[in-house]
Motif scaffolding. Structure first.
Motif, PDB file in Angstrom:
ATOM      1  N   ASN A 132      48.433  54.618  41.427  1.00 15.32           N
ATOM      2  CA  ASN A 132      47.114  54.572  41.982  1.00 15.32           C
ATOM      3  C   ASN A 132      46.777  53.293  42.108  1.00 15.32           C
ATOM      4  N   VAL A 133      47.400  52.248  41.747  1.00 14.36           N
ATOM      5  CA  VAL A 133      46.975  50.882  41.777  1.00 14.36           C
ATOM      6  C   VAL A 133      47.127  50.169  43.151  1.00 14.36           C
ATOM      7  N   ASN A 134      46.002  49.725  43.724  1.00 15.71           N
ATOM      8  CA  ASN A 134      46.304  48.854  44.866  1.00 15.71           C
ATOM      9  C   ASN A 134      45.791  47.611  45.102  1.00 15.71           C
ATOM     10  N   LEU A 135      46.205  46.837  45.768  1.00 13.81           N
ATOM     11  CA  LEU A 135      46.125  45.353  46.116  1.00 13.81           C
ATOM     12  C   LEU A 135      44.605  44.918  45.540  1.00 13.81           C
ATOM     13  N   GLY A 136      43.682  45.587  45.865  1.00 11.36           N
ATOM     14  CA  GLY A 136      42.336  45.230  45.624  1.00 11.36           C
ATOM     15  C   GLY A 136      41.983  45.127  43.941  1.00 11.36           C
ATOM     16  N   ILE A 137      42.470  46.256  43.496  1.00  8.06           N
ATOM     17  CA  ILE A 137      42.328  46.190  42.062  1.00  8.06           C
ATOM     18  C   ILE A 137      42.960  45.085  41.221  1.00  8.06           C
ATOM     19  N   VAL A 138      44.137  44.751  41.808  1.00  4.19           N
ATOM     20  CA  VAL A 138      45.094  43.822  41.212  1.00  4.19           C
ATOM     21  C   VAL A 138      44.450  42.470  41.537  1.00  4.19           C
ATOM     22  N   LEU A 139      43.794  42.196  42.636  1.00  4.03           N
ATOM     23  CA  LEU A 139      43.218  40.946  42.949  1.00  4.03           C
ATOM     24  C   LEU A 139      41.648  40.789  42.147  1.00  4.03           C
ATOM     25  N   GLY A 140      41.163  42.000  42.111  1.00  2.53           N
ATOM     26  CA  GLY A 140      40.033  41.939  41.075  1.00  2.53           C
ATOM     27  C   GLY A 140      40.239  41.679  39.578  1.00  2.53           C
ATOM     28  N   LEU A 141      41.264  42.183  39.300  1.00  3.56           N
ATOM     29  CA  LEU A 141      41.559  41.670  37.776  1.00  3.56           C
ATOM     30  C   LEU A 141      42.155  40.352  37.587  1.00  3.56           C
ATOM     31  N   TYR A 193      37.142  33.346  44.912  1.00  5.98           N
ATOM     32  CA  TYR A 193      36.109  34.478  44.737  1.00  5.98           C
ATOM     33  C   TYR A 193      35.571  34.815  46.156  1.00  5.98           C
ATOM     34  N   LEU A 194      35.082  33.861  46.807  1.00  4.57           N
ATOM     35  CA  LEU A 194      34.800  34.189  48.230  1.00  4.57           C
ATOM     36  C   LEU A 194      36.027  34.943  49.083  1.00  4.57           C
ATOM     37  N   LEU A 195      37.183  34.458  48.918  1.00  5.04           N
ATOM     38  CA  LEU A 195      38.210  35.108  49.513  1.00  5.04           C
ATOM     39  C   LEU A 195      38.388  36.566  49.189  1.00  5.04           C
ATOM     40  N   TYR A 196      38.087  36.796  47.873  1.00  6.95           N
ATOM     41  CA  TYR A 196      38.489  38.178  47.434  1.00  6.95           C
ATOM     42  C   TYR A 196      37.133  39.161  48.054  1.00  6.95           C
ATOM     43  N   VAL A 197      36.061  38.500  48.059  1.00 10.10           N
ATOM     44  CA  VAL A 197      34.821  39.259  48.445  1.00 10.10           C
ATOM     45  C   VAL A 197      35.086  39.571  49.860  1.00 10.10           C
ATOM     46  N   LEU A 198      35.562  38.568  50.918  1.00 11.06           N
ATOM     47  CA  LEU A 198      35.749  38.654  52.374  1.00 11.06           C
ATOM     48  C   LEU A 198      36.685  39.778  52.576  1.00 11.06           C
ATOM     49  N   LEU A 199      38.223  39.707  51.839  1.00 11.76           N
ATOM     50  CA  LEU A 199      38.865  40.519  51.859  1.00 11.76           C
ATOM     51  C   LEU A 199      38.616  41.846  51.508  1.00 11.76           C
ATOM     52  N   SER A 200      37.694  42.158  50.524  1.00 19.95           N
ATOM     53  CA  SER A 200      37.137  43.253  50.169  1.00 19.95           C
ATOM     54  C   SER A 200      36.199  44.104  51.137  1.00 19.95           C
ATOM     55  N   THR A 201      35.532  43.156  52.016  1.00 25.91           N
ATOM     56  CA  THR A 201      34.449  43.685  52.818  1.00 25.91           C
ATOM     57  C   THR A 201      35.405  43.883  54.120  1.00 25.91           C
ATOM     58  N   TYR A 202      35.944  43.010  54.633  1.00 26.93           N
ATOM     59  CA  TYR A 202      36.549  43.091  56.090  1.00 26.93           C
ATOM     60  C   TYR A 202      38.227  43.324  56.283  1.00 26.93           C
ATOM     61  N   ALA A 203      39.001  43.341  55.109  1.00 22.36           N
ATOM     62  CA  ALA A 203      40.334  43.697  55.156  1.00 22.36           C
ATOM     63  C   ALA A 203      40.713  45.058  54.214  1.00 22.36           C
ATOM     64  N   ASP A 204      39.789  46.129  54.680  1.00 20.51           N
ATOM     65  CA  ASP A 204      40.103  47.260  53.814  1.00 20.51           C
ATOM     66  C   ASP A 204      41.497  47.835  53.842  1.00 20.51           C
ATOM     67  N   ASP A 205      42.093  47.767  54.950  1.00 16.35           N
ATOM     68  CA  ASP A 205      43.533  48.139  54.901  1.00 16.35           C
ATOM     69  C   ASP A 205      44.487  47.346  54.105  1.00 16.35           C
ATOM     70  N   LEU A 206      44.242  46.257  53.918  1.00 11.77           N
ATOM     71  CA  LEU A 206      44.791  45.274  53.170  1.00 11.77           C
ATOM     72  C   LEU A 206      44.561  45.705  51.856  1.00 11.77           C
ATOM     73  N   MET A 207      43.324  45.542  51.379  1.00  9.56           N
ATOM     74  CA  MET A 207      43.113  45.556  49.923  1.00  9.56           C
ATOM     75  C   MET A 207      43.398  47.092  49.547  1.00  9.56           C
ATOM     76  N   SER A 208      43.320  48.162  50.311  1.00  8.78           N
ATOM     77  CA  SER A 208      43.741  49.392  49.771  1.00  8.78           C
ATOM     78  C   SER A 208      45.226  49.653  49.711  1.00  8.78           C
ATOM     79  N   ARG A 209      46.065  48.919  50.040  1.00  9.40           N
ATOM     80  CA  ARG A 209      47.312  48.999  50.121  1.00  9.40           C
ATOM     81  C   ARG A 209      47.991  49.120  48.688  1.00  9.40           C
ATOM     82  N   GLN A 210      48.738  50.369  48.555  1.00  4.94           N
ATOM     83  CA  GLN A 210      49.104  50.824  47.182  1.00  4.94           C
ATOM     84  C   GLN A 210      50.331  50.080  46.808  1.00  4.94           C
ATOM     85  N   LEU A 211      50.264  49.210  45.401  1.00  2.00           N
ATOM     86  CA  LEU A 211      51.308  48.645  45.008  1.00  2.00           C
ATOM     87  C   LEU A 211      52.271  49.560  44.261  1.00  2.00           C
ATOM     88  N   PHE A 212      51.621  50.371  43.290  1.00  2.00           N
ATOM     89  CA  PHE A 212      52.363  51.204  42.409  1.00  2.00           C
ATOM     90  C   PHE A 212      51.444  52.358  41.927  1.00  2.00           C
TER      91      PHE A 212
END
Length: 128
Positions: free
Chosen positions: A67-76, A46-65
């Motif tokens: 309008n679904v990005n990596l942040g949404i997939v990791l959140g689910l 959970y902490l990794l997810y929060v830190l990635l969401s906060t500090y790795a915006d480019d990674l988390m906003s990467r489109q997978l398919f």
């Protein structure tokens, strides 16, 4: 029809005897052996997810398919992980802790701890 059997309240000494029993020690050990590592693992995830969401915006906003990005997939995946851990705990409890707890409850209901009889239940709990 006979009236229901009146239940005698347990004494503090009976609870203390049960708490000091080898069965209870084994019950705590088995619970902690599952709960502590699983809690640390989930909290770290959970902490990794929060830190990635906060500090790795480019990674988390990467489109997978689409309008679904990596942040949404990791959140689910956080929800999926919660359900998985719940399922693992239910299985662990059913196999490793519930049998001991059921035996202890039965002995408490029959006031066996008041008599100080530990018998085979204590030996069986520490073997399993």
């Amino acid at each position: 029809m006979e009236p229901p059997e009146e239940r005698r309240m347990l004494t503090p000494e009976e609870y203390r005897e049960a708490q000091d029993s080898p069965e209870f020690t084994e019950l705590r050990r088995r619970f902690r052996r599952f709960a502590f590592p699983m809690t640390v693992a989930f909290f770290s995830w959970y902490l990794l997810y929060v830190l990635l969401s906060t500090y790795a915006d480019d990674l988390m906003s990467r489109q997978l398919f689409g309008n679904v990005n990596l942040g949404i997939v990791l959140g689910l995946a956080q929800f999926a992980t919660t359900f998985l851990i719940t399922q693992l705990y239910v299985r662990h409890a059913g196999r490793n802790t519930d049998p001991i707890a059921d035996e202890m409850r039965e002995r408490l209901e029959h006031h066996e701890y008041a008599r100080g009889t530990r018998g085979d239940a204590a030996e069986g709990a520490t073997r399993g």
